[in-house]
Scaffold this motif. Structure first.
Motif, PDB file in Angstrom:
ATOM      1  N   GLN A  19     -23.122   2.313  78.572  1.00  0.00           N
ATOM      2  CA  GLN A  19     -23.658   3.402  78.045  1.00  0.00           C
ATOM      3  C   GLN A  19     -25.122   3.336  77.923  1.00  0.00           C
ATOM      4  OE1 GLN A  19     -21.812   4.687  74.363  1.00  0.00           O
ATOM      5  NE2 GLN A  19     -19.714   5.112  75.407  1.00  0.00           N
ATOM      6  N   ILE A  20     -25.461   2.225  77.591  1.00  0.00           N
ATOM      7  CA  ILE A  20     -27.192   1.981  77.634  1.00  0.00           C
ATOM      8  C   ILE A  20     -27.758   1.730  78.956  1.00  0.00           C
ATOM      9  CG2 ILE A  20     -28.826   0.376  76.374  1.00  0.00           C
ATOM     10  CD1 ILE A  20     -26.892   0.325  74.063  1.00  0.00           C
ATOM     11  N   LEU A  21     -26.829   1.172  79.819  1.00  0.00           N
ATOM     12  CA  LEU A  21     -27.519   0.786  80.980  1.00  0.00           C
ATOM     13  C   LEU A  21     -27.116   1.606  82.159  1.00  0.00           C
ATOM     14  CD1 LEU A  21     -27.335  -3.255  80.427  1.00  0.00           C
ATOM     15  CD2 LEU A  21     -29.403  -1.811  80.227  1.00  0.00           C
ATOM     16  N   ASP A  22     -26.577   2.638  82.157  1.00  0.00           N
ATOM     17  CA  ASP A  22     -26.122   3.517  82.898  1.00  0.00           C
ATOM     18  C   ASP A  22     -27.386   4.319  83.755  1.00  0.00           C
ATOM     19  OD1 ASP A  22     -27.096   5.660  81.455  1.00  0.00           O
ATOM     20  OD2 ASP A  22     -25.267   6.816  81.390  1.00  0.00           O
ATOM     21  N   LYS A  23     -26.990   4.974  84.592  1.00  0.00           N
ATOM     22  CA  LYS A  23     -28.050   5.545  85.751  1.00  0.00           C
ATOM     23  C   LYS A  23     -28.969   6.257  84.836  1.00  0.00           C
ATOM     24  CE  LYS A  23     -27.973   8.452  89.828  1.00  0.00           C
ATOM     25  NZ  LYS A  23     -27.179   9.339  90.596  1.00  0.00           N
ATOM     26  N   TRP A  24     -28.868   7.097  83.938  1.00  0.00           N
ATOM     27  CA  TRP A  24     -29.920   7.994  83.214  1.00  0.00           C
ATOM     28  C   TRP A  24     -30.289   7.539  81.983  1.00  0.00           C
ATOM     29  CZ3 TRP A  24     -31.506  10.705  86.831  1.00  0.00           C
ATOM     30  CH2 TRP A  24     -30.924  10.834  88.002  1.00  0.00           C
ATOM     31  N   SER A  25     -29.606   6.620  81.298  1.00  0.00           N
ATOM     32  CA  SER A  25     -30.089   6.084  79.910  1.00  0.00           C
ATOM     33  C   SER A  25     -31.523   5.408  80.061  1.00  0.00           C
ATOM     34  CB  SER A  25     -28.822   5.358  79.184  1.00  0.00           C
ATOM     35  OG  SER A  25     -27.853   6.286  79.011  1.00  0.00           O
ATOM     36  N   LEU A  26     -31.478   4.560  80.939  1.00  0.00           N
ATOM     37  CA  LEU A  26     -32.757   3.876  81.012  1.00  0.00           C
ATOM     38  C   LEU A  26     -33.908   4.738  81.224  1.00  0.00           C
ATOM     39  CD1 LEU A  26     -31.625   0.750  83.144  1.00  0.00           C
ATOM     40  CD2 LEU A  26     -32.222   0.457  80.763  1.00  0.00           C
ATOM     41  N   SER A  27     -33.931   5.779  81.848  1.00  0.00           N
ATOM     42  CA  SER A  27     -34.784   6.633  81.946  1.00  0.00           C
ATOM     43  C   SER A  27     -35.300   7.398  80.982  1.00  0.00           C
ATOM     44  CB  SER A  27     -34.642   7.389  83.393  1.00  0.00           C
ATOM     45  OG  SER A  27     -34.518   6.833  84.542  1.00  0.00           O
ATOM     46  N   VAL A  28     -34.041   7.753  80.397  1.00  0.00           N
ATOM     47  CA  VAL A  28     -34.446   8.595  79.025  1.00  0.00           C
ATOM     48  C   VAL A  28     -35.011   7.674  77.930  1.00  0.00           C
ATOM     49  CG1 VAL A  28     -33.320   9.742  77.131  1.00  0.00           C
ATOM     50  CG2 VAL A  28     -32.404  10.020  79.431  1.00  0.00           C
ATOM     51  N   LEU A  29     -34.410   6.360  77.911  1.00  0.00           N
ATOM     52  CA  LEU A  29     -35.228   5.607  76.903  1.00  0.00           C
ATOM     53  C   LEU A  29     -36.634   4.959  77.169  1.00  0.00           C
ATOM     54  CD1 LEU A  29     -31.982   3.173  76.280  1.00  0.00           C
ATOM     55  CD2 LEU A  29     -32.944   4.843  74.518  1.00  0.00           C
ATOM     56  N   ASN A  30     -36.737   5.138  78.429  1.00  0.00           N
ATOM     57  CA  ASN A  30     -38.316   4.765  78.906  1.00  0.00           C
ATOM     58  C   ASN A  30     -39.209   6.002  78.764  1.00  0.00           C
ATOM     59  OD1 ASN A  30     -40.336   3.149  80.220  1.00  0.00           O
ATOM     60  ND2 ASN A  30     -40.156   4.871  81.747  1.00  0.00           N
ATOM     61  N   GLU A  31     -38.703   7.097  78.763  1.00  0.00           N
ATOM     62  CA  GLU A  31     -39.542   8.106  78.448  1.00  0.00           C
ATOM     63  C   GLU A  31     -39.822   8.294  76.863  1.00  0.00           C
ATOM     64  OE1 GLU A  31     -41.355  10.515  80.063  1.00  0.00           O
ATOM     65  OE2 GLU A  31     -40.625   9.160  81.946  1.00  0.00           O
ATOM     66  N   LEU A  32     -38.641   7.940  76.096  1.00  0.00           N
ATOM     67  CA  LEU A  32     -38.511   8.162  74.257  1.00  0.00           C
ATOM     68  C   LEU A  32     -39.482   7.132  73.861  1.00  0.00           C
ATOM     69  CD1 LEU A  32     -35.133   9.654  73.666  1.00  0.00           C
ATOM     70  CD2 LEU A  32     -37.302  10.844  73.979  1.00  0.00           C
ATOM     71  N   CYS A  33     -39.497   5.848  74.488  1.00  0.00           N
ATOM     72  CA  CYS A  33     -40.335   4.930  73.968  1.00  0.00           C
ATOM     73  C   CYS A  33     -41.642   5.267  74.024  1.00  0.00           C
ATOM     74  CB  CYS A  33     -40.050   3.729  74.914  1.00  0.00           C
ATOM     75  SG  CYS A  33     -38.633   2.652  74.340  1.00  0.00           S
ATOM     76  N   GLU A  34     -42.178   6.288  74.743  1.00  0.00           N
ATOM     77  CA  GLU A  34     -43.568   6.532  75.027  1.00  0.00           C
ATOM     78  C   GLU A  34     -43.956   7.644  73.831  1.00  0.00           C
ATOM     79  OE1 GLU A  34     -45.740   5.004  77.022  1.00  0.00           O
ATOM     80  OE2 GLU A  34     -44.087   3.779  77.491  1.00  0.00           O
ATOM     81  N   ARG A  35     -42.936   8.471  73.679  1.00  0.00           N
ATOM     82  CA  ARG A  35     -43.267   9.589  72.678  1.00  0.00           C
ATOM     83  C   ARG A  35     -42.006  10.461  72.575  1.00  0.00           C
ATOM     84  NH1 ARG A  35     -43.477  11.085  77.424  1.00  0.00           N
ATOM     85  NH2 ARG A  35     -43.530  13.207  78.197  1.00  0.00           N
ATOM     86  N   PRO A  36     -41.657  11.149  71.123  1.00  0.00           N
ATOM     87  CA  PRO A  36     -40.672  12.145  70.970  1.00  0.00           C
ATOM     88  C   PRO A  36     -40.642  13.246  72.414  1.00  0.00           C
ATOM     89  CG  PRO A  36     -41.704  11.688  69.079  1.00  0.00           C
ATOM     90  CD  PRO A  36     -42.576  11.015  70.169  1.00  0.00           C
ATOM     91  N   CYS A  37     -39.701  13.843  72.620  1.00  0.00           N
ATOM     92  CA  CYS A  37     -39.605  14.613  73.836  1.00  0.00           C
ATOM     93  C   CYS A  37     -38.612  15.643  73.242  1.00  0.00           C
ATOM     94  CB  CYS A  37     -39.221  14.134  75.106  1.00  0.00           C
ATOM     95  SG  CYS A  37     -40.489  12.990  75.982  1.00  0.00           S
TER      96      CYS A  37
END
Length: 124
Positions: A19-37
């Motif tokens: 669930q954490i390393l799936d296709k979209w989670s990494l991209s989502v986490l990468n964006e949210l590490c920068e700022r809330p969205c």
């Protein structure tokens, strides 16, 4: 998870990592590490993801405690997502995995090419 022989990956660990390393989670986490969205900001930042997949990804990440959902009282009502303190702890291990992939990608590509050539040679 730890055993005398080393690490053992049980079903709960596999499920979490899936669930954490799936296709979209990494991209989502990468964006949210920068700022809330907001949801649509995430959609614009990750244009390949469908609305359905992004919704499912955010729900899984929220269920696992790495993302939190905040309803913002604006007109119209908006939802903002942010990474949690637990989610921030994923940054280092994910960076390590990405660095490993970057360093080893040439060897992996050679191995894939060799495998594909062998498979083509067998006619399978």
């Amino acid at each position: 998870m730890d055993t005398a022989d080393g690490l053992r990956i049980d079903a709960p660990h596999r499920e979490l990592l899936d669930q954490i390393l799936d296709k979209w989670s990494l991209s989502v986490l990468n964006e949210l590490c920068e700022r809330p969205c907001r949801f649509n900001e995430l959609r614009r930042a990750i244009p390949q993801v469908t609305q359905k997949s992004l919704t499912a990804t955010l729900r899984r990440l929220e269920r696992n405690g790495v993302v939190e959902r905040e309803v913002v009282s604006t007109r119209p009502v908006a939802v903002r997502y942010r990474i949690t303190p637990l989610g921030k702890t994923l940054r280092h291990p994910i960076d390590v995995l990405l660095a490993w992939a970057l360093q080893n990608m040439p060897a992996i590509e050679r191995a894939r090419d060799n495998f594909d050539e062998r498979e083509e040679g067998t006619g399978l």
